[in-house]
Design an enzyme around this catalytic site. Structure first.
Site, PDB file in Angstrom:
ATOM      1  N   VAL A  95      73.092 117.835  49.773  1.00  0.00           N
ATOM      2  CA  VAL A  95      73.380 117.094  48.536  1.00  0.00           C
ATOM      3  C   VAL A  95      72.922 115.646  48.622  1.00  0.00           C
ATOM      4  O   VAL A  95      72.251 115.136  47.729  1.00  0.00           O
ATOM      5  CB  VAL A  95      74.886 117.171  48.183  1.00  0.00           C
ATOM      6  CG1 VAL A  95      75.198 116.339  46.948  1.00  0.00           C
ATOM      7  CG2 VAL A  95      75.302 118.628  47.976  1.00  0.00           C
ATOM      8  N   ARG A 130      71.611 107.229  45.367  1.00  0.00           N
ATOM      9  CA  ARG A 130      72.518 107.350  44.214  1.00  0.00           C
ATOM     10  C   ARG A 130      71.864 106.915  42.892  1.00  0.00           C
ATOM     11  O   ARG A 130      72.325 106.034  42.207  1.00  0.00           O
ATOM     12  CB  ARG A 130      73.792 106.532  44.448  1.00  0.00           C
ATOM     13  CG  ARG A 130      74.474 106.700  45.783  1.00  0.00           C
ATOM     14  CD  ARG A 130      74.973 108.072  46.108  1.00  0.00           C
ATOM     15  NE  ARG A 130      76.015 108.566  45.253  1.00  0.00           N
ATOM     16  CZ  ARG A 130      77.309 108.332  45.451  1.00  0.00           C
ATOM     17  NH1 ARG A 130      77.689 107.576  46.433  1.00  0.00           N
ATOM     18  NH2 ARG A 130      78.210 108.843  44.632  1.00  0.00           N
ATOM     19  N   PRO A 131      70.723 107.511  42.528  1.00  0.00           N
ATOM     20  CA  PRO A 131      70.059 107.121  41.272  1.00  0.00           C
ATOM     21  C   PRO A 131      70.887 107.504  40.051  1.00  0.00           C
ATOM     22  O   PRO A 131      71.867 108.246  40.153  1.00  0.00           O
ATOM     23  CB  PRO A 131      68.759 107.927  41.315  1.00  0.00           C
ATOM     24  CG  PRO A 131      69.085 109.109  42.155  1.00  0.00           C
ATOM     25  CD  PRO A 131      70.075 108.631  43.185  1.00  0.00           C
ATOM     26  N   MET A 132      70.448 107.021  38.868  1.00  0.00           N
ATOM     27  CA  MET A 132      71.152 107.342  37.612  1.00  0.00           C
ATOM     28  C   MET A 132      70.228 108.007  36.603  1.00  0.00           C
ATOM     29  O   MET A 132      70.557 108.121  35.421  1.00  0.00           O
ATOM     30  CB  MET A 132      71.713 106.052  36.993  1.00  0.00           C
ATOM     31  CG  MET A 132      73.008 105.574  37.611  1.00  0.00           C
ATOM     32  SD  MET A 132      73.766 104.310  36.584  1.00  0.00           S
ATOM     33  CE  MET A 132      74.292 105.294  35.183  1.00  0.00           C
ATOM     34  N   ARG A 177      80.546 102.546  42.417  1.00  0.00           N
ATOM     35  CA  ARG A 177      79.472 103.162  41.630  1.00  0.00           C
ATOM     36  C   ARG A 177      80.047 103.881  40.416  1.00  0.00           C
ATOM     37  O   ARG A 177      79.457 103.869  39.346  1.00  0.00           O
ATOM     38  CB  ARG A 177      78.741 104.140  42.552  1.00  0.00           C
ATOM     39  CG  ARG A 177      77.890 105.125  41.869  1.00  0.00           C
ATOM     40  CD  ARG A 177      77.402 106.214  42.811  1.00  0.00           C
ATOM     41  NE  ARG A 177      76.881 107.294  42.039  1.00  0.00           N
ATOM     42  CZ  ARG A 177      75.736 107.271  41.384  1.00  0.00           C
ATOM     43  NH1 ARG A 177      75.012 106.187  41.437  1.00  0.00           N
ATOM     44  NH2 ARG A 177      75.335 108.298  40.677  1.00  0.00           N
ATOM     45  N   ASP A 203      81.597 116.336  50.407  1.00  0.00           N
ATOM     46  CA  ASP A 203      82.667 115.375  50.737  1.00  0.00           C
ATOM     47  C   ASP A 203      83.558 115.869  51.862  1.00  0.00           C
ATOM     48  O   ASP A 203      84.441 115.145  52.316  1.00  0.00           O
ATOM     49  CB  ASP A 203      83.534 115.096  49.503  1.00  0.00           C
ATOM     50  CG  ASP A 203      82.779 114.283  48.483  1.00  0.00           C
ATOM     51  OD1 ASP A 203      83.262 114.158  47.342  1.00  0.00           O
ATOM     52  OD2 ASP A 203      81.684 113.799  48.801  1.00  0.00           O
ATOM     53  N   LEU A 263      69.456 110.988  35.830  1.00  0.00           N
ATOM     54  CA  LEU A 263      69.974 112.114  35.031  1.00  0.00           C
ATOM     55  C   LEU A 263      70.982 111.631  33.986  1.00  0.00           C
ATOM     56  O   LEU A 263      71.052 112.168  32.877  1.00  0.00           O
ATOM     57  CB  LEU A 263      70.594 113.164  35.953  1.00  0.00           C
ATOM     58  CG  LEU A 263      69.629 113.790  36.962  1.00  0.00           C
ATOM     59  CD1 LEU A 263      70.351 114.765  37.879  1.00  0.00           C
ATOM     60  CD2 LEU A 263      68.456 114.471  36.262  1.00  0.00           C
ATOM     61  N   CYS A 322      74.067 103.333  48.521  1.00  0.00           N
ATOM     62  CA  CYS A 322      75.276 103.150  49.331  1.00  0.00           C
ATOM     63  C   CYS A 322      75.018 103.854  50.657  1.00  0.00           C
ATOM     64  O   CYS A 322      73.933 104.331  50.923  1.00  0.00           O
ATOM     65  CB  CYS A 322      76.491 103.719  48.606  1.00  0.00           C
ATOM     66  SG  CYS A 322      76.475 105.504  48.568  1.00  0.00           S
TER      67      CYS A 322
HETATM   68  C1  EPZ Z   1      80.481 112.618  42.697  1.00  0.00           C
HETATM   69  O1  EPZ Z   1      79.540 111.565  42.857  1.00  0.00           O
HETATM   70  C2  EPZ Z   1      81.663 112.253  43.573  1.00  0.00           C
HETATM   71  N1  EPZ Z   1      82.228 110.976  43.112  1.00  0.00           N
HETATM   72  C3  EPZ Z   1      81.201 112.126  45.027  1.00  0.00           C
HETATM   73  O2  EPZ Z   1      82.361 111.859  45.813  1.00  0.00           O
HETATM   74  C4  EPZ Z   1      80.600 113.463  45.466  1.00  0.00           C
HETATM   75  O3  EPZ Z   1      80.104 113.347  46.786  1.00  0.00           O
HETATM   76  C5  EPZ Z   1      79.456 113.843  44.511  1.00  0.00           C
HETATM   77  O4  EPZ Z   1      79.939 113.864  43.143  1.00  0.00           O
HETATM   78  C6  EPZ Z   1      78.861 115.208  44.839  1.00  0.00           C
HETATM   79  O5  EPZ Z   1      79.857 116.185  44.767  1.00  0.00           O
HETATM   80  C7  EPZ Z   1      83.038 110.971  42.022  1.00  0.00           C
HETATM   81  O6  EPZ Z   1      83.293 111.992  41.406  1.00  0.00           O
HETATM   82  C8  EPZ Z   1      83.607 109.642  41.628  1.00  0.00           C
HETATM   83  P1  EPZ Z   1      76.238 113.466  41.825  1.00  0.00           P
HETATM   84  P2  EPZ Z   1      78.262 111.485  41.863  1.00  0.00           P
HETATM   85  O7  EPZ Z   1      75.725 112.770  40.626  1.00  0.00           O
HETATM   86  O8  EPZ Z   1      78.635 111.927  40.508  1.00  0.00           O
HETATM   87  C9  EPZ Z   1      71.622 113.150  42.736  1.00  0.00           C
HETATM   88  C10 EPZ Z   1      83.700 110.712  47.322  1.00  0.00           C
HETATM   89  O9  EPZ Z   1      83.650 110.659  48.549  1.00  0.00           O
HETATM   90  N2  EPZ Z   1      71.535 112.464  41.432  1.00  0.00           N
HETATM   91  O10 EPZ Z   1      76.821 114.840  41.677  1.00  0.00           O
HETATM   92  O11 EPZ Z   1      77.648 110.151  42.039  1.00  0.00           O
HETATM   93  C11 EPZ Z   1      72.303 112.271  43.785  1.00  0.00           C
HETATM   94  O12 EPZ Z   1      71.371 111.421  44.411  1.00  0.00           O
HETATM   95  C12 EPZ Z   1      82.427 110.604  46.518  1.00  0.00           C
HETATM   96  O13 EPZ Z   1      84.751 110.886  46.648  1.00  0.00           O
HETATM   97  C13 EPZ Z   1      70.281 112.186  40.910  1.00  0.00           C
HETATM   98  O14 EPZ Z   1      69.258 112.489  41.523  1.00  0.00           O
HETATM   99  O15 EPZ Z   1      77.316 112.568  42.550  1.00  0.00           O
HETATM  100  C14 EPZ Z   1      72.845 113.290  44.745  1.00  0.00           C
HETATM  101  O16 EPZ Z   1      71.820 113.680  45.640  1.00  0.00           O
HETATM  102  C15 EPZ Z   1      81.219 110.340  47.399  1.00  0.00           C
HETATM  103  N3  EPZ Z   1      70.203 111.545  39.709  1.00  0.00           N
HETATM  104  C16 EPZ Z   1      73.199 114.489  43.855  1.00  0.00           C
HETATM  105  O17 EPZ Z   1      72.494 114.287  42.619  1.00  0.00           O
HETATM  106  C17 EPZ Z   1      71.318 111.187  39.005  1.00  0.00           C
HETATM  107  O18 EPZ Z   1      71.184 110.627  37.898  1.00  0.00           O
HETATM  108  C18 EPZ Z   1      74.666 114.624  43.549  1.00  0.00           C
HETATM  109  O19 EPZ Z   1      75.084 113.451  42.925  1.00  0.00           O
HETATM  110  C19 EPZ Z   1      72.590 111.485  39.553  1.00  0.00           C
HETATM  111  C20 EPZ Z   1      72.673 112.134  40.765  1.00  0.00           C
END
Ligand code: EPZ
Length: 417
Positions: free
Chosen positions: A326, A121-123, A92, A304, A125, A116
């Protein structure tokens, strides 16, 4: 897929070195796309996810070479503005190239990452940020295209402090016209490391580590060398390995402040913790006490580390409650712990863990990276032997985990099926 064979019951003892951070390496490697010259990244762990990010950079036309922990990226000849669905499904975080490519080339197409094992894991934001910076977003056949004539500074408020969205916006705004402020930004240490790398390339970014990040766009970014920070999640995993095996382990090459929330919880559970400048010594005797955990964005308790601390609490002296705040679906490891004799009930986002005196070995399956690591911890503490299937998940985020733990006295081997 390969599997681990583990014989439990060994107390881990000795010193273990933490590798460079996967979640700092991935955005920093993506950020090298902002520099038309050569970037040198040191201390990068040998992980499958890093290999995939290098594959993405090469797919876009960059020249990527690796020597041990150093990766050299020359992004002078980018000739592709789309990442394939196949690559995105592999990882991702491939979508972290969206920001730098939009920032430098004003256009980029990425694939919807799909869900996953830990959530949808939406995008949204990420896309809200790109739109605020002036990009037109079109979505077709599972692909997302962002395009603009000019990337213009903007005031952006994130509904949630998303790590990836914060990183993509920082990288897209680095070469923008004007000033961008990200409010409710993610505060993780990996965001600070990305800011430090971008500023060494010539960017003008302040505030990483707080909830307001200010990016003053510059006209170009140049070559630099950078060493990524240590992996705080790997460090935390090793700290729990020491506690769960009633061992005595010094975790080295760690930034203690990055694992403060875990230190507090382990001390609450009665684990002995001695903090040095870049080491943390963890020793434990007997069962830990029960504690309650609520996962939050940094500096709260990291999601994590949730599967790993759950492994420890399955054998606590009492009942613990974990609230996963989260991700919406991060309890796939519970059924595997139950196979080992754990007493866990899940109600929505809450897991109620009634401590048992001992887990027993079983054949279990890793469903994702951190769940897999947690099963290794449980297997090392359980009676008898365990088999952990699908350990390719573990290789995504942990460098030679079985070798590191064998060096501390664990009986664990990798078997290629
Ligand atoms: C990062 O993922 C990490 N990955 C993840 O680690 C980690 O669990 C996560 O941050 C939270 O700390 C990397 O840095 C490569 P988020 P990311 O965007 O950026 C929601 C590991 O094991 N969200 O902070 O994808 C989402 O659904 C991995 O190393 C939206 O709603 O996480 C989630 O509930 C797993 N819209 C929350 O935010 C969006 O556009 C946190 O996601 C983006 C996210």
């Amino acid at each position: 897929m390969a599997r681990f064979m583990v014989v439990g019951g060994q107390r881990l003892q000795g010193r273990i070195n933490v590798s460079g951070s996967k979640n700092a390496s991935l955005p920093i490697l993506a950020a090298t796309l902002l520099n038309p010259g050569e970037s040198l990244i040191h201390g990068v762990p040998q992980l499958r996810d890093v290999d995939v990010m290098c594959e993405v950079l090469q797919y876009l036309g960059a020249r990527v070479t690796r020597e041990g922990g150093t990766i050299r990226v020359d992004a002078g000849q980018i000739n592709c503005w789309e990442v394939s669905e196949e690559l995105t499904r592999k990882m991702r975080a491939s979508n972290l190239v969206l920001g730098p490519m939009l920032g430098r080339f004003k256009k980029m197409t990425v694939s919807h990452p799909g869900g996953c094992d830990i959530g949808s894991r939406p995008m949204n934001l990420h896309l809200k940020g790109m739109t605020s910076l002036g990009a037109r977003i079109t979505e077709k056949f599972g692909y997302i295209t962002a395009q603009t004539d000019i990337v213009r500074g903007a005031e952006i408020h994130l509904d949630m402090p998303s790590v990836g969205a914060t990183e993509n916006i920082m990288m897209a705004a680095a070469l923008s016209k004007g000033i961008t402020r990200i409010r409710n930004a993610a505060r993780e240490p990996e965001i600070v490391d990305l800011q430090n790398f971008l500023n060494k390339m010539g960017a003008d970014i302040k505030g990483a580590g707080t909830d307001i990040i200010k990016i003053k766009g510059v006209s170009s970014l140049g070559s630099t060398a950078h060493t990524v920070i240590p992996d705080r999640i790997e460090a935390g995993t090793h700290m729990i390995a020491a506690a769960i095996t009633c061992g005595d382990v010094t975790v080295a090459n760690v930034i203690p402040e990055h694992v403060e929330s875990l230190i507090a919880k382990l001390r609450e559970a009665g684990v002995q913790i001695t903090v040095g400048d870049d080491t943390i010594r963890v020793s434990a005797r007997g069962r830990p006490g029960a504690v309650d955990i609520k996962t939050l964005f940094y500096p709260g308790f990291p999601t994590d580390m949730q599967p790993q601390i759950m492994a420890l609490l399955t054998m606590a002296d009492g009942t613990s409650i974990i609230s996963e705040m989260v991700f919406e679906n991060r309890y796939k490891h519970v059924s595997e712990f139950r196979r080992m004799g754990a007493d866990i009930k899940v109600e929505g986002q809450t897991a109620i863990i009634k401590g048992v005196t001992k887990l027993s070995g079983a054949v279990v399956e890793a469903s994702d990276l951190r769940a897999g690591a947690a099963l290794v911890l449980a297997a090392m503490a359980a009676d008898n032997g365990s088999v952990i299937e699908n350990i390719d998940h573990i290789d995504r985020g942990y460098e030679k985990l079985e070798r590191k733990y064998s060096a501390l006295g664990a009986r664990i081997i990798r078997v290629h099926s």
